[in-house]
Design a protein around this motif. Structure first.
Motif, PDB file in Angstrom:
ATOM      1  N   LEU A   1       0.826  -1.216   0.000  1.00 48.98           N
ATOM      2  CA  LEU A   1       0.000   0.000   0.000  1.00 48.98           C
ATOM      3  C   LEU A   1       0.851   1.254   0.000  1.00 48.98           C
ATOM      4  CD1 LEU A   1      -2.800   1.239   0.065  1.00 48.98           C
ATOM      5  CD2 LEU A   1      -2.796   1.015   2.560  1.00 48.98           C
ATOM      6  N   ASP A   2       1.976   1.235   0.700  1.00 46.96           N
ATOM      7  CA  ASP A   2       2.848   2.411   0.714  1.00 46.96           C
ATOM      8  C   ASP A   2       3.280   2.785  -0.697  1.00 46.96           C
ATOM      9  OD1 ASP A   2       2.878   3.098   3.411  1.00 46.96           O
ATOM     10  OD2 ASP A   2       4.455   1.679   3.889  1.00 46.96           O
TER      11      ASP A   2
ATOM     12  N   ARG B   1      -2.809   5.080   7.368  1.00 47.18           N
ATOM     13  CA  ARG B   1      -1.987   5.652   6.302  1.00 47.18           C
ATOM     14  C   ARG B   1      -2.773   6.666   5.481  1.00 47.18           C
ATOM     15  NH1 ARG B   1       0.656   1.202   7.640  1.00 47.18           N
ATOM     16  NH2 ARG B   1       2.808   0.876   6.989  1.00 47.18           N
ATOM     17  N   CYS B   2      -4.051   6.781   5.739  1.00 47.97           N
ATOM     18  CA  CYS B   2      -4.923   7.657   4.947  1.00 47.97           C
ATOM     19  C   CYS B   2      -5.313   8.905   5.738  1.00 47.97           C
ATOM     20  CB  CYS B   2      -6.169   6.890   4.512  1.00 47.97           C
ATOM     21  SG  CYS B   2      -5.801   5.458   3.451  1.00 47.97           S
ATOM     22  N   ASN B   3      -5.865   9.884   5.021  1.00 49.41           N
ATOM     23  CA  ASN B   3      -6.225  11.160   5.630  1.00 49.41           C
ATOM     24  C   ASN B   3      -7.671  11.234   6.075  1.00 49.41           C
ATOM     25  OD1 ASN B   3      -4.186  11.682   3.193  1.00 49.41           O
ATOM     26  ND2 ASN B   3      -3.705  13.097   4.846  1.00 49.41           N
ATOM     27  N   ALA B   4      -8.503  10.342   5.586  1.00 47.91           N
ATOM     28  CA  ALA B   4      -9.914  10.338   5.957  1.00 47.91           C
ATOM     29  C   ALA B   4     -10.440   8.914   5.878  1.00 47.91           C
ATOM     30  CB  ALA B   4     -10.725  11.254   5.039  1.00 47.91           C
TER      31      ALA B   4
ATOM     32  N   ARG C   1       1.813  12.894   0.942  1.00 46.79           N
ATOM     33  CA  ARG C   1       1.725  11.845   1.956  1.00 46.79           C
ATOM     34  C   ARG C   1       3.107  11.276   2.255  1.00 46.79           C
ATOM     35  NH1 ARG C   1       2.372   7.014   1.664  1.00 46.79           N
ATOM     36  NH2 ARG C   1       1.677   5.551   3.249  1.00 46.79           N
ATOM     37  N   ASP C   2       3.968  11.147   1.231  1.00 47.66           N
ATOM     38  CA  ASP C   2       5.334  10.652   1.431  1.00 47.66           C
ATOM     39  C   ASP C   2       6.116  11.576   2.358  1.00 47.66           C
ATOM     40  OD1 ASP C   2       4.513   8.855  -0.505  1.00 47.66           O
ATOM     41  OD2 ASP C   2       5.511   9.924  -2.125  1.00 47.66           O
ATOM     42  N   ASP C   3       5.964  12.891   2.163  1.00 44.54           N
ATOM     43  CA  ASP C   3       6.641  13.860   3.029  1.00 44.54           C
ATOM     44  C   ASP C   3       6.222  13.670   4.482  1.00 44.54           C
ATOM     45  OD1 ASP C   3       7.790  15.093   0.765  1.00 44.54           O
ATOM     46  OD2 ASP C   3       6.103  16.483   0.558  1.00 44.54           O
ATOM     47  N   VAL C   4       4.911  13.533   4.693  1.00 47.18           N
ATOM     48  CA  VAL C   4       4.386  13.413   6.054  1.00 47.18           C
ATOM     49  C   VAL C   4       4.819  12.093   6.699  1.00 47.18           C
ATOM     50  CG1 VAL C   4       2.288  13.317   7.456  1.00 47.18           C
ATOM     51  CG2 VAL C   4       2.432  14.933   5.556  1.00 47.18           C
ATOM     52  N   GLU C   5       4.805  11.005   5.912  1.00 51.66           N
ATOM     53  CA  GLU C   5       5.240   9.706   6.451  1.00 51.66           C
ATOM     54  C   GLU C   5       6.701   9.766   6.885  1.00 51.66           C
ATOM     55  OE1 GLU C   5       3.677   6.726   7.080  1.00 51.66           O
ATOM     56  OE2 GLU C   5       1.852   7.881   6.761  1.00 51.66           O
ATOM     57  N   GLY C   6       7.546  10.388   6.066  1.00 54.75           N
ATOM     58  CA  GLY C   6       8.960  10.524   6.427  1.00 54.75           C
ATOM     59  C   GLY C   6       9.132  11.348   7.693  1.00 54.75           C
ATOM     60  N   MET C   7       8.358  12.427   7.804  1.00 51.55           N
ATOM     61  CA  MET C   7       8.429  13.275   8.994  1.00 51.55           C
ATOM     62  C   MET C   7       7.983  12.516  10.237  1.00 51.55           C
ATOM     63  SD  MET C   7       6.209  15.059  11.162  1.00 51.55           S
ATOM     64  CE  MET C   7       4.753  15.400  10.186  1.00 51.55           C
ATOM     65  N   LEU C   8       6.900  11.734  10.127  1.00 55.83           N
ATOM     66  CA  LEU C   8       6.397  10.983  11.275  1.00 55.83           C
ATOM     67  C   LEU C   8       7.422   9.956  11.768  1.00 55.83           C
ATOM     68  CD1 LEU C   8       2.677  10.479  10.225  1.00 55.83           C
ATOM     69  CD2 LEU C   8       3.463  11.618  12.305  1.00 55.83           C
ATOM     70  N   ALA C   9       8.081   9.284  10.825  1.00 56.20           N
ATOM     71  CA  ALA C   9       9.109   8.320  11.203  1.00 56.20           C
ATOM     72  C   ALA C   9      10.270   9.017  11.917  1.00 56.20           C
ATOM     73  CB  ALA C   9       9.610   7.577   9.967  1.00 56.20           C
TER      74      ALA C   9
ATOM     75  N   ARG D   1       5.035  21.732   2.788  1.00 54.98           N
ATOM     76  CA  ARG D   1       6.361  21.127   2.813  1.00 54.98           C
ATOM     77  C   ARG D   1       7.294  21.854   3.770  1.00 54.98           C
ATOM     78  NH1 ARG D   1       6.283  19.851  -3.349  1.00 54.98           N
ATOM     79  NH2 ARG D   1       5.845  17.623  -3.316  1.00 54.98           N
ATOM     80  N   GLU D   2       7.194  23.171   3.802  1.00 54.52           N
ATOM     81  CA  GLU D   2       8.054  23.940   4.694  1.00 54.52           C
ATOM     82  C   GLU D   2       7.767  23.600   6.150  1.00 54.52           C
ATOM     83  OE1 GLU D   2      11.074  26.227   5.914  1.00 54.52           O
ATOM     84  OE2 GLU D   2      10.609  25.683   3.837  1.00 54.52           O
ATOM     85  N   GLU D   3       6.489  23.379   6.482  1.00 51.97           N
ATOM     86  CA  GLU D   3       6.124  22.997   7.849  1.00 51.97           C
ATOM     87  C   GLU D   3       6.671  21.610   8.199  1.00 51.97           C
ATOM     88  OE1 GLU D   3       1.946  25.550   7.954  1.00 51.97           O
ATOM     89  OE2 GLU D   3       1.961  23.464   7.256  1.00 51.97           O
ATOM     90  N   VAL D   4       6.602  20.700   7.232  1.00 54.04           N
ATOM     91  CA  VAL D   4       7.171  19.367   7.443  1.00 54.04           C
ATOM     92  C   VAL D   4       8.684  19.479   7.662  1.00 54.04           C
ATOM     93  CG1 VAL D   4       7.714  17.189   6.278  1.00 54.04           C
ATOM     94  CG2 VAL D   4       5.384  18.066   6.252  1.00 54.04           C
ATOM     95  N   ASN D   5       9.335  20.332   6.881  1.00 55.85           N
ATOM     96  CA  ASN D   5      10.786  20.512   7.030  1.00 55.85           C
ATOM     97  C   ASN D   5      11.140  21.073   8.407  1.00 55.85           C
ATOM     98  OD1 ASN D   5      11.283  19.544   4.467  1.00 55.85           O
ATOM     99  ND2 ASN D   5      11.299  21.569   3.514  1.00 55.85           N
ATOM    100  N   ILE D   6      10.294  21.965   8.926  1.00 53.50           N
ATOM    101  CA  ILE D   6      10.547  22.520  10.260  1.00 53.50           C
ATOM    102  C   ILE D   6      10.469  21.409  11.309  1.00 53.50           C
ATOM    103  CG2 ILE D   6       9.569  24.001  12.067  1.00 53.50           C
ATOM    104  CD1 ILE D   6       8.734  25.930   9.805  1.00 53.50           C
ATOM    105  N   LEU D   7       9.439  20.569  11.227  1.00 57.59           N
ATOM    106  CA  LEU D   7       9.279  19.478  12.183  1.00 57.59           C
ATOM    107  C   LEU D   7      10.429  18.475  12.080  1.00 57.59           C
ATOM    108  CD1 LEU D   7       5.436  18.965  11.795  1.00 57.59           C
ATOM    109  CD2 LEU D   7       6.614  19.748  13.854  1.00 57.59           C
ATOM    110  N   ARG D   8      10.865  18.208  10.846  1.00 54.31           N
ATOM    111  CA  ARG D   8      12.003  17.300  10.678  1.00 54.31           C
ATOM    112  C   ARG D   8      13.280  17.935  11.223  1.00 54.31           C
ATOM    113  NH1 ARG D   8      11.779  12.970   5.919  1.00 54.31           N
ATOM    114  NH2 ARG D   8      13.326  12.173   7.375  1.00 54.31           N
ATOM    115  N   GLY D   9      13.400  19.250  11.070  1.00 55.34           N
ATOM    116  CA  GLY D   9      14.562  19.945  11.616  1.00 55.34           C
ATOM    117  C   GLY D   9      14.610  19.842  13.132  1.00 55.34           C
TER     118      GLY D   9
END
Length: 272
Positions: free
Chosen positions: A82-83, A144-147, A209-217, A252-260
């Motif tokens: 599914l990923d 893995r889904c948004n809704a 979704r890939d960006d968010v999954e990477g950030m969550l990990a 994406r910028e928000e995801v980058n901040i969280l990953r930072g």
């Protein structure tokens, strides 16, 4: 580049929509699903880890029940999980016959279609995910889904064939695409719809979704390192964070901040 509703014909919106069948067992359902989405103008069928095997696209039963949608069947993507099926997708909807205590926000079929078309109108890929005939989607798949969408069928007899569920959702998405092409607005729930001002924004600012999954990990590793998350007894922390971020439509910028932040936490612990 993002295009306005007036400049974004329904045919382009249709190309942004994937119908994902996860671990489907019966070749006939694959062929019937291909027929269902083609009758509504869609062509992107994805088979994630089909239990019938990768050669299901050539199965005589699948070909027979495709009944003229041979092109959709022949061009279907067969992927290992599914990923992989959801790579590049910004907004994914899980279809389930039962509610979940935890997981993404709930939405009605028509509401989810309208939200999906909002995202498609931003040039983003969206997906509707259907589980196996016997067990449906697992909790991990749903998360893995948004809704999460439940089709409100007759409670005394709510059993829907897989391809019937695909047909119903494909119809709702078609109506939402055509409404957008005509410039008609749709009423969608604030919890799941694009926030005010987001419509028409450059789609490359939105996290996939890939960006968010990477950030969550990444975030999970940092929380474990801080001893905030016990990997032996995680409870529902990451599930609740997934739900929070599913509502947020992160850029994406928000995801980058969280990953930072996560990176800094991990590096600081190593230095200490």
């Amino acid at each position: 580049m993002s295009q306005s509703a007036a400049a974004h014909p329904a045919s382009l919106l249709f190309d942004q929509v994937r119908f994902v069948l996860n671990e489907t067992s019966h070749p006939g359902n694959v062929g019937s699903a291909a027929r269902a989405i083609k009758t509504m103008g869609f062509g992107r069928l994805v088979l994630a880890a089909p239990r019938a095997g990768a050669d299901v696209l050539c199965d005589p039963e699948a070909v027979a029940l495709a009944s003229g949608a041979d092109d959709v069947l022949a061009n279907a993507w067969v992927v290992p999980d599914l990923d992989t099926a959801l790579q590049g997708v910004s907004w994914a909807v899980a279809l389930s016959a039962r509610s979940r205590e935890y997981g993404p926000p709930n939405a009605e079929p028509r509401e989810s279609a309208a939200i999906a078309v909002q995202h498609a109108g931003q040039g983003e890929a969206v997906a509707f995910v259907f589980g196996s005939e016997r067990t449906g989607l697992s909790n991990d798949d749903v998360e893995r889904c948004n809704a999460l969408v439940h089709i409100p069928a007759n409670p005394m007899y709510s059993s829907l064939n897989l391809s019937q569920a695909v047909q119903l959702i494909a119809y709702e998405v078609r109506m939402a695409c055509l409404a957008r092409e005509r410039g008609e607005g749709s009423q969608v729930a604030a919890v799941a719809a694009l926030p005010p001002g987001r419509e028409g924004a450059a789609h490359d600012a939105l996290a996939t979704r890939d960006d968010v999954e990477g950030m969550l990990a990444h975030l999970e590793r940092a929380l474990v390192d801080l001893d905030f998350l016990d990997p032996e007894n995680p409870k529902k922390l990451m599930t609740r964070l997934r739900r929070l971020f599913a509502k947020s439509h992160l850029e994406r910028e928000e995801v980058n901040i969280l990953r930072g932040i996560a990176k800094h936490v991990l590096e600081r612990r190593i230095r200490r």
